[in-house]
Motif scaffolding. Structure first.
Motif, PDB file in Angstrom:
ATOM      1  N   PRO A  34       0.968  -1.303  -0.106  1.00 23.99           N
ATOM      2  CA  PRO A  34      -0.054  -0.019   0.155  1.00 23.99           C
ATOM      3  C   PRO A  34       0.977   1.223  -0.058  1.00 23.99           C
ATOM      4  CG  PRO A  34      -0.819  -1.582   1.663  1.00 23.99           C
ATOM      5  CD  PRO A  34       0.681  -2.195   1.319  1.00 23.99           C
ATOM      6  N   GLY A  35       0.601   2.231  -0.782  1.00 22.97           N
ATOM      7  CA  GLY A  35       1.130   3.623  -0.939  1.00 22.97           C
ATOM      8  C   GLY A  35       2.340   3.572  -1.790  1.00 22.97           C
ATOM      9  N   GLU A 198       5.506   6.375   2.234  1.00 24.31           N
ATOM     10  CA  GLU A 198       4.791   6.228   3.420  1.00 24.31           C
ATOM     11  C   GLU A 198       4.051   7.614   3.761  1.00 24.31           C
ATOM     12  OE1 GLU A 198       6.345   6.206   8.204  1.00 24.31           O
ATOM     13  OE2 GLU A 198       7.862   5.952   6.276  1.00 24.31           O
ATOM     14  N   LYS A 201       0.818   6.563   2.054  1.00 22.09           N
ATOM     15  CA  LYS A 201      -0.283   5.763   2.779  1.00 22.09           C
ATOM     16  C   LYS A 201      -0.956   6.328   4.080  1.00 22.09           C
ATOM     17  CE  LYS A 201       0.337   1.084   5.236  1.00 22.09           C
ATOM     18  NZ  LYS A 201       1.525   0.247   5.786  1.00 22.09           N
ATOM     19  N   ASP A 204      -3.816   8.389   2.785  1.00 23.48           N
ATOM     20  CA  ASP A 204      -5.015   7.384   2.208  1.00 23.48           C
ATOM     21  C   ASP A 204      -5.607   7.141   3.489  1.00 23.48           C
ATOM     22  OD1 ASP A 204      -3.957   7.444  -0.508  1.00 23.48           O
ATOM     23  OD2 ASP A 204      -3.137   5.489  -0.301  1.00 23.48           O
TER      24      ASP A 204
END
Length: 485
Positions: A34-35, A198, A201, A204
């Motif tokens: 993720p990210g 980072e 993420k 998000d």
């Protein structure tokens, strides 16, 4: 081209292919992280003295579609909002029940009406009279339990708001910290891509609580605003957001009276209109449950309890009642009044005058709540009158959300229908929002790491590596030949 220049060109090629291979390996290893954004190596030809000087690595570019990412975050916020409301609506349907199903409020009322009719056919049978009392107590307990669950949902929503605010503050602090670190790395000429991943993420995660807009600033920093324009972070210090939980909620406690808190933004509590600045995510969903959806259901339950109470506290039904006396159902032992209906569903109870375990006598169901004597054992007048009162169409009391005339069972069914309709609507909205979010997520993934494309690049790097290696080998052979001369 001199031997030295050819060697320099080949070495620069090997360096570039090694760095490119590392980039491909990083992309493949983090394809599902993720990210993470796909990396691409940027290269250009370099010259030495006007002649070709090999290849120069200009840097590693982080490839991201900003507009698609913004669309993804908005979709995730909408999904979080819809999911929050859907979970609540499903829980309330379980509590109130579906019309016609066992265990529902309507089923409890039907059981009570059936017990009244059964007792009216044999008013001398104390077992049947006791069954009326039991059915009445069960109906009251159903209303009590439904009211309790509504308030538990409001309390849970209040606590969830606090958790969301805490997560929002932590997320903003993290983004602010990463902003500072990224600016330092960029000033040093170091690649900050891992920190940017980072940070993406973290943003998000924030976007699920409240939808945000990301705006690029100097030195690789970003600013964050809500979709409605509130400044969350623009600089090194995030906005100050706080919320005070209210403990266990009761029907009387609402935000309009000041008994419940709204968000505090930069030291000031937001007004009802300003709360729209934080609309769209899970945070808004919890506020909607606490201040609107659950409060509306509580009002409906209270209206049902008051209608039930009033029908059986009518002097035309039970002639033994004084104007201030409670009928079969009471509000904490007394008579309910229209000015204090809020929370009645949680307080309604069966009159102790008909409960033997509280010193009452079941024959009062036949003779009257305030009767001084048992009267004729075969007299079913009161039982029939109570049954007729429940099935009679009557106007809703002023202040309720019911319209026109209806029977009590009709109003119970209406509330059950409203709850079920809300659940169906919430589930449908969740399905739509989830489908949209999944579609956009697929587009984000497709725009990210493509393993087939990365493997093709790896083959190209392998071929480039082999070509440069052959040049170095040829130079080595030439040098050997020269040394043997």
């Amino acid at each position: 081209m001199s031997i030295a220049q050819a060697l320099s060109n080949a070495v620069s090629g090997l360096t570039a292919t090694a760095r490119g291979t590392e980039t491909v390996a990083s992309n493949l290893a983090n394809a599902m992280t993720p990210g993470y954004a796909r990396r691409e190596m940027a290269v250009s030809a370099q010259t030495l003295g006007g002649n070709g000087g090999g290849v120069r690595i200009d840097g590693i570019a982080r490839i991201i579609n900003a507009s698609l990412l913004a669309e993804f975050r908005t979709a995730e916020a909408a999904r979080a909002n819809a999911s929050t409301l859907s979970v609540y609506a499903s829980r309330m349907e379980e509590v109130v029940g579906i019309a016609g199903n066992a265990g529902s409020l309507g089923a409890a009322l039907t059981t009570f009406e059936a017990a009244l009719q059964s007792a009216a056919s044999r008013p001398d049978d104390e077992v049947r009279l006791a069954q009326v009392v039991d059915a009445a107590k069960s109906l009251a307990k159903h209303l009590n339990a439904a009211s309790s669950e509504v308030q538990k949902s409001r309390t849970a929503a209040d606590q969830a708001i606090a958790k969301d605010v805490s997560a929002l503050n932590s997320g903003l602090e993290r983004v602010a910290y990463l902003n500072r670190r990224i600016a330092i790395l960029e000033a040093d000429g170091t690649d900050p891509s891992s920190l940017v991943d980072e940070r993406q993420k973290a943003v998000d995660a924030i976007a699920k609580i409240v939808p945000v807009q990301e705006v690029a600033r100097e030195s690789g920093k970003i600013a964050l605003f809500t979709k409605e324009g509130a400044v969350l972070l623009d600089g090194s210090i995030p906005a100050e957001i706080s919320f005070v939980t209210s403990g266990d909620l009761t029907p009387e406690r609402d935000v309009a009276s000041g008994a419940l808190a709204r968000l505090n933004f930069d030291g000031a509590e937001l007004t009802d209109g300003q709360m729209k600045l934080f609309s769209g995510g899970s945070l808004e969903g919890h506020f909607t449950i606490r201040d609107q959806s659950a409060s509306k259901l509580q009002q409906d339950l209270d209206a049902l309890a008051f209608d039930l109470h009033q029908r059986l506290a009518d002097g035309a039904v039970d002639s033994s009642l004084a104007p201030t006396s409670a009928g079969l159902f009471t509000d904490g032992g007394g008579r309910a009044n229209a000015a204090d209906v809020l929370g009645l569903a949680g307080r309604i109870a069966v009159n102790s005058a008909v409960q033997p375990d509280e010193g009452g006598q079941v024959w009062r169901l036949r003779a009257g709540m305030q009767a001084s004597a048992a009267g004729a054992v075969g007299d079913s007048t009161l039982l029939l009158a109570m049954s007729a009162a429940l099935s009679k169409s009557s106007s809703a009391f002023l202040g309720s959300d019911f319209e026109g005339s209806a029977t009590l069972s009709g109003r119970f069914a209406l509330v059950e229908s409203r709850v079920s309709t809300n659940r169906v609507g919430a589930d449908a909205e969740t399905a739509i929002r989830s489908s949209q979010a999944d579609t956009i997520s697929s587009r984000v993934m497709a725009d990210g790491v493509d393993s087939d494309a990365e493997m093709q690049k790896l083959l190209q790097y392998e071929q480039a590596y082999a070509a440069n290696a052959r040049v170095i080998q040829a130079i080595d052979d030439m040098m050997d030949q020269l040394l043997r001369i």
